[in-house]
Design a protein around this motif. Structure first.
Motif, PDB file in Angstrom:
ATOM      1  N   SER A  12      63.833-139.862  93.207  1.00 37.24           N
ATOM      2  CA  SER A  12      63.199-138.606  93.572  1.00 37.24           C
ATOM      3  C   SER A  12      63.072-138.442  95.086  1.00 37.24           C
ATOM      4  CB  SER A  12      61.802-138.572  92.938  1.00 37.24           C
ATOM      5  OG  SER A  12      61.115-137.417  93.306  1.00 37.24           O
ATOM      6  N   ARG A  13      62.843-137.190  95.482  1.00 32.24           N
ATOM      7  CA  ARG A  13      62.575-136.888  96.891  1.00 32.24           C
ATOM      8  C   ARG A  13      61.252-137.476  97.360  1.00 32.24           C
ATOM      9  NH1 ARG A  13      64.216-130.561  97.592  1.00 32.24           N
ATOM     10  NH2 ARG A  13      66.460-130.880  97.421  1.00 32.24           N
ATOM     11  N   ASP A  14      60.362-137.801  96.419  1.00 37.00           N
ATOM     12  CA  ASP A  14      59.067-138.374  96.800  1.00 37.00           C
ATOM     13  C   ASP A  14      59.152-139.878  97.044  1.00 37.00           C
ATOM     14  OD1 ASP A  14      59.095-139.581  94.303  1.00 37.00           O
ATOM     15  OD2 ASP A  14      57.285-138.582  93.563  1.00 37.00           O
ATOM     16  N   CYS A  15      60.384-140.412  97.164  1.00 32.39           N
ATOM     17  CA  CYS A  15      60.656-141.813  97.525  1.00 32.39           C
ATOM     18  C   CYS A  15      60.436-142.799  96.385  1.00 32.39           C
ATOM     19  CB  CYS A  15      59.830-142.257  98.739  1.00 32.39           C
ATOM     20  SG  CYS A  15      59.904-141.137 100.136  1.00 32.39           S
ATOM     21  N   ASP A  42      62.093-142.457 102.488  1.00 32.65           N
ATOM     22  CA  ASP A  42      62.707-141.133 102.456  1.00 32.65           C
ATOM     23  C   ASP A  42      63.275-140.924 101.049  1.00 32.65           C
ATOM     24  OD1 ASP A  42      63.638-138.656 103.328  1.00 32.65           O
ATOM     25  OD2 ASP A  42      64.458-139.467 105.187  1.00 32.65           O
ATOM     26  N   ALA A  43      63.826-139.760 100.798  1.00 38.10           N
ATOM     27  CA  ALA A  43      64.314-139.399  99.469  1.00 38.10           C
ATOM     28  C   ALA A  43      65.320-140.413  98.921  1.00 38.10           C
ATOM     29  CB  ALA A  43      64.969-138.024  99.525  1.00 38.10           C
ATOM     30  N   THR A  45      68.570-141.202  97.098  1.00 37.89           N
ATOM     31  CA  THR A  45      69.820-140.450  96.966  1.00 37.89           C
ATOM     32  C   THR A  45      70.732-140.975  95.873  1.00 37.89           C
ATOM     33  OG1 THR A  45      70.795-141.820  98.691  1.00 37.89           O
ATOM     34  CG2 THR A  45      69.851-139.693  99.373  1.00 37.89           C
ATOM     35  N   SER A  60      68.815-144.722  99.738  1.00 33.30           N
ATOM     36  CA  SER A  60      67.949-143.654 100.216  1.00 33.30           C
ATOM     37  C   SER A  60      68.461-143.038 101.511  1.00 33.30           C
ATOM     38  CB  SER A  60      66.551-144.233 100.442  1.00 33.30           C
ATOM     39  OG  SER A  60      65.701-143.320 101.073  1.00 33.30           O
ATOM     40  N   ASP A  61      67.884-141.904 101.843  1.00 34.61           N
ATOM     41  CA  ASP A  61      68.119-141.270 103.132  1.00 34.61           C
ATOM     42  C   ASP A  61      67.580-142.123 104.280  1.00 34.61           C
ATOM     43  OD1 ASP A  61      69.518-138.986 102.444  1.00 34.61           O
ATOM     44  OD2 ASP A  61      67.744-137.720 102.291  1.00 34.61           O
ATOM     45  N   ARG A 107      72.308-142.361 105.722  1.00 32.11           N
ATOM     46  CA  ARG A 107      72.181-141.913 104.343  1.00 32.11           C
ATOM     47  C   ARG A 107      73.171-142.636 103.435  1.00 32.11           C
ATOM     48  NH1 ARG A 107      72.564-135.858 101.805  1.00 32.11           N
ATOM     49  NH2 ARG A 107      70.968-136.354 100.290  1.00 32.11           N
TER      50      ARG A 107
END
Length: 174
Positions: A12-15, A42-43, A45, A60-61, A107
């Protein structure tokens, strides 16, 4: 699938990552995740799991790979992709307007984990492929020389297929 269990992992974007146990056809996914995994800044990916060796691997990002145990949800380790190209011993042209590269973030666009415990990952912005061991040691790095869009790991985990902007399907040894 793992000894009668089927797993689903979402990033998720919430890490965070959530590990779900997929039930029967009548109730495909349980209402609560089995594990909620933390660690990224970070999010998330990309995510890969390998039930045979009990791992969940996420990219992750923030430029990190985090390894967790699939069954227990426990943290195993973080692997940080080099924050500068000089750490990798390569030269990549950097566009000054690219804030991600200037801030050291790399990323991670795709990853997979083999049953031998090798993590293969791809950084699209730099066209780089890496192979790491589960203990965090970089084994190989290769410039793909194109943007890749499709990936498939062989069942034995020794070869993966990739396809990219040059319209070629390429077999690569892990």
């Amino acid at each position: 699938t793992d000894y009668g269990k089927t797993w689903l992992v979402t990033g998720s974007r919430d890490c965070t990552l959530m590990v779900w146990e997929v039930a029967s056809r009548d109730a495909p996914v349980r209402s609560q995740p089995v594990h909620l995994l933390y660690g990224h800044d970070d999010a998330v990916t990309c995510v890969a799991i390998n039930a045979e060796i009990d791992v969940v691997v996420s990219g992750s990002d923030d430029g990190t790979i985090i390894v967790h145990s699939l069954r227990s949800g426990s943290y195993v380790r973080s692997i940080v992709i080099g924050s500068t190209t000089s750490e990798l011993g390569i030269r990549v042209q950097q566009n000054p307007s690219d804030k991600a590269k200037l801030s050291g973030k790399r990323r991670i666009n795709w990853l997979s984990v083999t049953r031998e415990g090798l993590i293969v990952l791809y950084l699209m912005e730099e066209h780089l492929l890496f192979t790491y061991s589960l203990n965090g040691r970089m084994i190989a790095m290769k410039d793909a020389r194109e943007r890749l869009f499709a990936f498939h790991m062989s069942h034995d985990g020794h070869v993966f297929l990739s396809g990219g902007e040059n319209c070629l399907v390429i077999m690569r040894w892990v």
